[in-house]
Design a protein around this motif. Structure first.
Motif, mmCIF file in Angstrom:
data_model
loop_
_atom_site.group_PDB
_atom_site.id
_atom_site.type_symbol
_atom_site.label_atom_id
_atom_site.label_comp_id
_atom_site.label_asym_id
_atom_site.label_seq_id
_atom_site.Cartn_x
_atom_site.Cartn_y
_atom_site.Cartn_z
ATOM 1 N N ALA A 44 0.793 -1.233 0.000
ATOM 2 C CA ALA A 44 0.000 0.000 0.000
ATOM 3 C C ALA A 44 0.825 1.281 0.000
ATOM 4 O O ALA A 44 0.620 2.168 -0.824
ATOM 5 C CB ALA A 44 -0.991 0.022 1.163
ATOM 6 N N ALA A 45 1.779 1.415 0.934
ATOM 7 C CA ALA A 45 2.557 2.650 1.033
ATOM 8 C C ALA A 45 3.914 2.342 1.657
ATOM 9 O O ALA A 45 4.168 1.221 2.112
ATOM 10 C CB ALA A 45 1.807 3.692 1.864
ATOM 11 N N THR A 103 5.791 9.791 3.535
ATOM 12 C CA THR A 103 5.141 8.511 3.282
ATOM 13 C C THR A 103 4.337 8.634 1.996
ATOM 14 O O THR A 103 3.524 9.553 1.850
ATOM 15 C CB THR A 103 4.234 8.115 4.456
ATOM 16 O OG1 THR A 103 5.006 8.088 5.662
ATOM 17 C CG2 THR A 103 3.630 6.746 4.233
ATOM 18 N N HIS A 105 2.214 6.612 -1.463
ATOM 19 C CA HIS A 105 1.556 5.415 -1.973
ATOM 20 C C HIS A 105 2.558 4.614 -2.800
ATOM 21 O O HIS A 105 3.228 5.158 -3.671
ATOM 22 C CB HIS A 105 0.371 5.790 -2.864
ATOM 23 C CG HIS A 105 -0.768 6.428 -2.145
ATOM 24 N ND1 HIS A 105 -0.843 7.798 -1.950
ATOM 25 C CD2 HIS A 105 -1.884 5.887 -1.570
ATOM 26 C CE1 HIS A 105 -1.970 8.085 -1.304
ATOM 27 N NE2 HIS A 105 -2.613 6.945 -1.055
ATOM 28 N N ARG A 185 -0.190 -4.813 7.416
ATOM 29 C CA ARG A 185 -0.175 -3.440 6.898
ATOM 30 C C ARG A 185 -1.464 -3.162 6.152
ATOM 31 O O ARG A 185 -2.082 -4.076 5.603
ATOM 32 C CB ARG A 185 1.012 -3.217 5.957
ATOM 33 C CG ARG A 185 2.385 -3.469 6.561
ATOM 34 C CD ARG A 185 3.451 -3.273 5.493
ATOM 35 N NE ARG A 185 4.819 -3.451 5.967
ATOM 36 C CZ ARG A 185 5.528 -4.567 5.849
ATOM 37 N NH1 ARG A 185 4.973 -5.633 5.285
ATOM 38 N NH2 ARG A 185 6.762 -4.630 6.289
ATOM 39 N N LEU A 187 -4.144 0.318 4.381
ATOM 40 C CA LEU A 187 -4.388 1.720 4.063
ATOM 41 C C LEU A 187 -5.800 2.076 4.506
ATOM 42 O O LEU A 187 -6.781 1.462 4.057
ATOM 43 C CB LEU A 187 -4.238 1.951 2.554
ATOM 44 C CG LEU A 187 -4.229 3.406 2.090
ATOM 45 C CD1 LEU A 187 -2.949 4.107 2.531
ATOM 46 C CD2 LEU A 187 -4.358 3.478 0.573
ATOM 47 N N TYR A 222 -1.647 5.496 6.138
ATOM 48 C CA TYR A 222 -0.959 4.204 6.081
ATOM 49 C C TYR A 222 -0.686 3.731 7.503
ATOM 50 O O TYR A 222 -0.233 4.504 8.349
ATOM 51 C CB TYR A 222 0.350 4.361 5.324
ATOM 52 C CG TYR A 222 1.202 3.113 5.255
ATOM 53 C CD1 TYR A 222 0.695 1.924 4.752
ATOM 54 C CD2 TYR A 222 2.529 3.137 5.682
ATOM 55 C CE1 TYR A 222 1.475 0.787 4.681
ATOM 56 C CE2 TYR A 222 3.328 2.001 5.608
ATOM 57 C CZ TYR A 222 2.787 0.830 5.109
ATOM 58 O OH TYR A 222 3.572 -0.297 5.043
ATOM 59 N N THR A 270 -6.390 -3.609 0.676
ATOM 60 C CA THR A 270 -4.979 -3.257 0.900
ATOM 61 C C THR A 270 -4.355 -4.036 2.048
ATOM 62 O O THR A 270 -3.142 -3.941 2.270
ATOM 63 C CB THR A 270 -4.831 -1.753 1.206
ATOM 64 O OG1 THR A 270 -5.425 -1.466 2.490
ATOM 65 C CG2 THR A 270 -5.490 -0.904 0.131
#
Length: 688
Positions: A44-45, A103, A105, A185, A187, A222, A270
């Motif tokens: 995701a990021a 941070t 994407h 993790r 988003l 994130y 995500t």
């Protein structure tokens, strides 16, 4: 199906795309084999630290991302059990351009890299099955067998295929090990806005857990959490609802409500759960990380835990370093010859045709830290390299400017351009880059350039079977008021020129290429060495030109009206000069960076194009450039006058005993000029 490529990169993640782009920047084509059917955005990021931004800047894409994401200036680490909060600062990570820590994407990063690559660079749905090697024309090729039966032969193979790399396995690197932790993790998306400060990063620690979140923009956050676990990747659940529930009800149940709210707002598509892998440092230091023409980069080389946020950053570093080493090797050894590769000139010779005296000259002092040095390039290749980086509708062809006026519009002045086809264009800022006989410079009131009393004939010689000249050596000749030279561009093309005394105007000079070539061979250069005559004889007639050498008086440049409100000039429109220092095009490129820097800073400061800011920006640009350009014009004229001053004893004494011995290096030191970097447009400034 069997295919042959120069460079093959396995893996279309951050390391793979960045390496392909880095190689493109040094003129080496590469293809990328990506197993997925589209760009992968797993994770995701990610946070990008200053080392990553410097790498992206070197790759030429930092500016496309830095406008979208704010830098983190501070953060807090909360011990959930005790409630103790420790502030942390990212101030020490701010570099000179203010890129700092941001941070972003992951998909935006991949797209920024991919869109700079030629359309057919990435071959999707290409899954590598196995690797072998074979000998081919006294060299070794890596042979890649894909699952669909395709066979690909590569002169260079770079594995960027992640933690479980097929290329790393083929090299003999030991498999990465499980760290004993896993990471979840995701988003979070707040359509109406999340309300968190973009500049603040939140982290939490509690009973073997480490978690955190950071805002990417006004709607997306994130987040991640790491926990102790020895589950393998294929044993972990892939169900996003189960993952989210486990975080909310088990791992983070005692965490602050703000963190739980972020997890609750997750876009389920995500969410990922994966083991944190790493390679033992000793395996990396002493292991077989390369073998002949095969190596690895990114996670395929150095998988690591995310605790320093350096996985993606290190992959970007790899890309730049690997591209630099491959580029320097291929330039030096001539390993892969492509349109974008030109060998750096290391030195040359100036021959006095009359006396036979040869004076060696060196360009070693012009080598910068990247080893770029002095190179002769095709003018068209340079223009195409610039044009292909622009949006499609940027250049309006067949647009001839007839006249300029101004008008007031909403408390500001607009430049009104009247085109020959009747079109009228209104501009907040007008920059004249329209050459020696500039309409914009004339409107500003600059005096017209003057004839230097010399003309130049130039051309491109083509040897289809190869010319045999050393690429690193430039040849120059002087004789009785003439100055000539040639330099190899690649293995087949040689650029040459000759300047001679003449007061003929441009429209009076012949345009017939056969007459130009005959005049050089039979009159001007008839006593020159056979090598020079052979180069002229091999000329492509379509490239032959004859033109007067024009220049602007330095005093006109220093004291003249080089800008007026929102109008200025650059390149030959600002500072036409003789070619004796080879700085005409170079100075134009300097102008572009300096002018863009001043306008960019004004744009960032004012949040747009504002009359007062633009006026100050253009004045700053002119102030910075006028003395530099005046010095180049003067240095070029003196160099031409000395070397083309004739064959008298006095002329030879000045040329050999004074100029080449004492003045040459000082004058040519002007080429070691750094025009600085372009500013990073902060998203904070955009919002303000």
């Amino acid at each position: 199906m069997e295919k042959y490529y120069d460079v093959v990169i396995v893996g279309g993640g951050i390391a793979g795309l960045a390496t392909a782009l880095g190689l493109k920047r040094v003129g080496i084509p590469a293809i990328v084999l990506e197993r997925s059917h589209e760009l992968r955005a797993t994770g995701a990021a990610l946070a990008l630290f200053p080392n990553a931004w410097r790498a992206l800047d070197a790759l030429g894409v930092a500016h496309n991302l830095i406008t979208l994401y704010s830098a983190h200036s501070e953060g807090y680490v909360t011990d959930v059990g005790s409630g103790k909060v420790v502030p942390i600062s990212f101030g020490g990570t701010q570099d000179g351009e203010g890129m700092g820590v941001r941070t972003v994407h992951r998909k935006a990063l991949l797209q920024a890299l991919a869109q700079e690559l030629p359309p057919e660079t990435i071959l999707f749905s290409s899954k590598l099955a196995s690797i072998t090697t074979k000998a081919h024309q006294d060299s070794s090729l890596a042979v890649l067998y894909l699952e669909d039966g395709t066979i690909i032969n590569a002169k260079v193979l770079i594995g960027c295929d992640g933690v479980h790399s097929v290329v790393a396995q083929w090299l003999g690197l030991k498999a990465p090990i499980h760290s004993g932790r896993m990471a979840v993790r995701g988003l979070a998306v707040y359509p109406q806005g999340h309300g968190f400060k973009h500049q603040v990063q939140q982290q939490f620690v509690h009973d073997g857990l480490r978690a955190g979140f950071a805002a990417l923009n006004s709607t997306d956050v994130y987040w991640g959490i790491t926990h102790k676990s020895c589950l393998k990747g294929d044993e972990a659940t892939k169900d996003p609802e189960v993952i989210q529930k486990d975080v909310l009800e088990n791992m983070a149940k005692n965490f602050p409500s703000a963190y739980l709210d972020v997890v609750q707002h997750s876009d389920l598509s995500t969410l990922t759960s994966a083991p944190l892998m790493l390679r033992f440092p000793l395996d990396l230091v002493f292991g077989p990380t390369c073998k002949g023409n095969v190596t690895v980069a990114g996670d395929a080389m150095h998988p690591m835990t995310p605790d320093l946020g350096q996985g993606g950053c290190a992959a970007l570093e790899d890309a730049v370093v690997l591209s630099r080493h491959i580029g320097n090797s291929f330039i030096k050894d001539g390993g892969i010859r492509s349109k974008g590769i030109k060998e750096a000139l290391e030195g040359g010779y100036v021959t006095d045709v009359g006396s036979g005296k040869v004076v060696p000259i060196t360009f070693s002092g012009t080598q910068d830290r990247e080893g770029m040095g002095v190179r002769s390039v095709h003018r068209r290749a340079l223009l195409e390299a610039l044009a292909q980086e622009l949006p499609l509708e940027t250049i309006l062809f067949s647009s001839k400017l007839a006249s300029i006026t101004t008008k007031v519009h909403q408390d500001s002045s607009l430049a009104v351009l009247h085109m020959e086809d009747g079109t009228i264009i209104n501009a907040k800022v007008l920059i004249g880059c329209d050459g020696v006989h500039s309409v914009v410079a004339q409107w500003l009131g600059l005096k017209a350039p003057i004839h230097s009393g010399r003309m130049a004939v130039r051309g491109l010689a083509v040897y289809p079977q190869g010319h045999g000249f050393k690429h690193q050596v430039q040849q120059q000749f002087v004789h009785d008021g003439l100055r000539a030279g040639f330099a190899a561009l690649n293995s087949t093309d040689v650029y040459w020129g000759i300047t001679h005394k003449s007061c003929v105007k441009g429209d009076e000079a012949t345009k017939d290429p056969e007459l130009l070539q005959k005049d050089v061979l039979e009159n001007m250069a008839k006593n020159f060495p056979s090598a020079y005559l052979d180069v002229v004889q091999h000329s492509d007639p379509s490239t032959l030109t004859s033109a007067p050498l024009m220049l602007r008086f330095p005093s006109d440049l220093i004291f003249g009206p080089t800008c007026k409100g929102n109008v200025t000039v650059a390149g030959d429109a600002l500072h036409p000069m003789t070619p004796d220092l080879g700085q005409g095009g170079c100075a134009a490129l300097e102008d572009a960076v300096v002018l863009s820097r001043h306008i960019g800073n004004s744009f960032i400061k004012d949040g747009g194009i504002r009359p007062k800011g633009i006026k100050e920006a253009l004045e700053g640009y002119v102030y910075e450039r006028r003395w530099r350009a005046a010095g180049l014009i003067t240095g070029a004229y003196i160099t031409g006058w000395v070397q083309q001053g004739g064959s008298s004893r006095l002329a030879k004494f000045i040329r050999h005993k004074i100029y080449f011995r004492f003045l040459y290096e000082r004058i040519f030191d002007a080429v070691n000029y750094d025009c600085g970097k372009l500013p990073a447009v902060s998203s904070v400034a955009e919002e303000n």
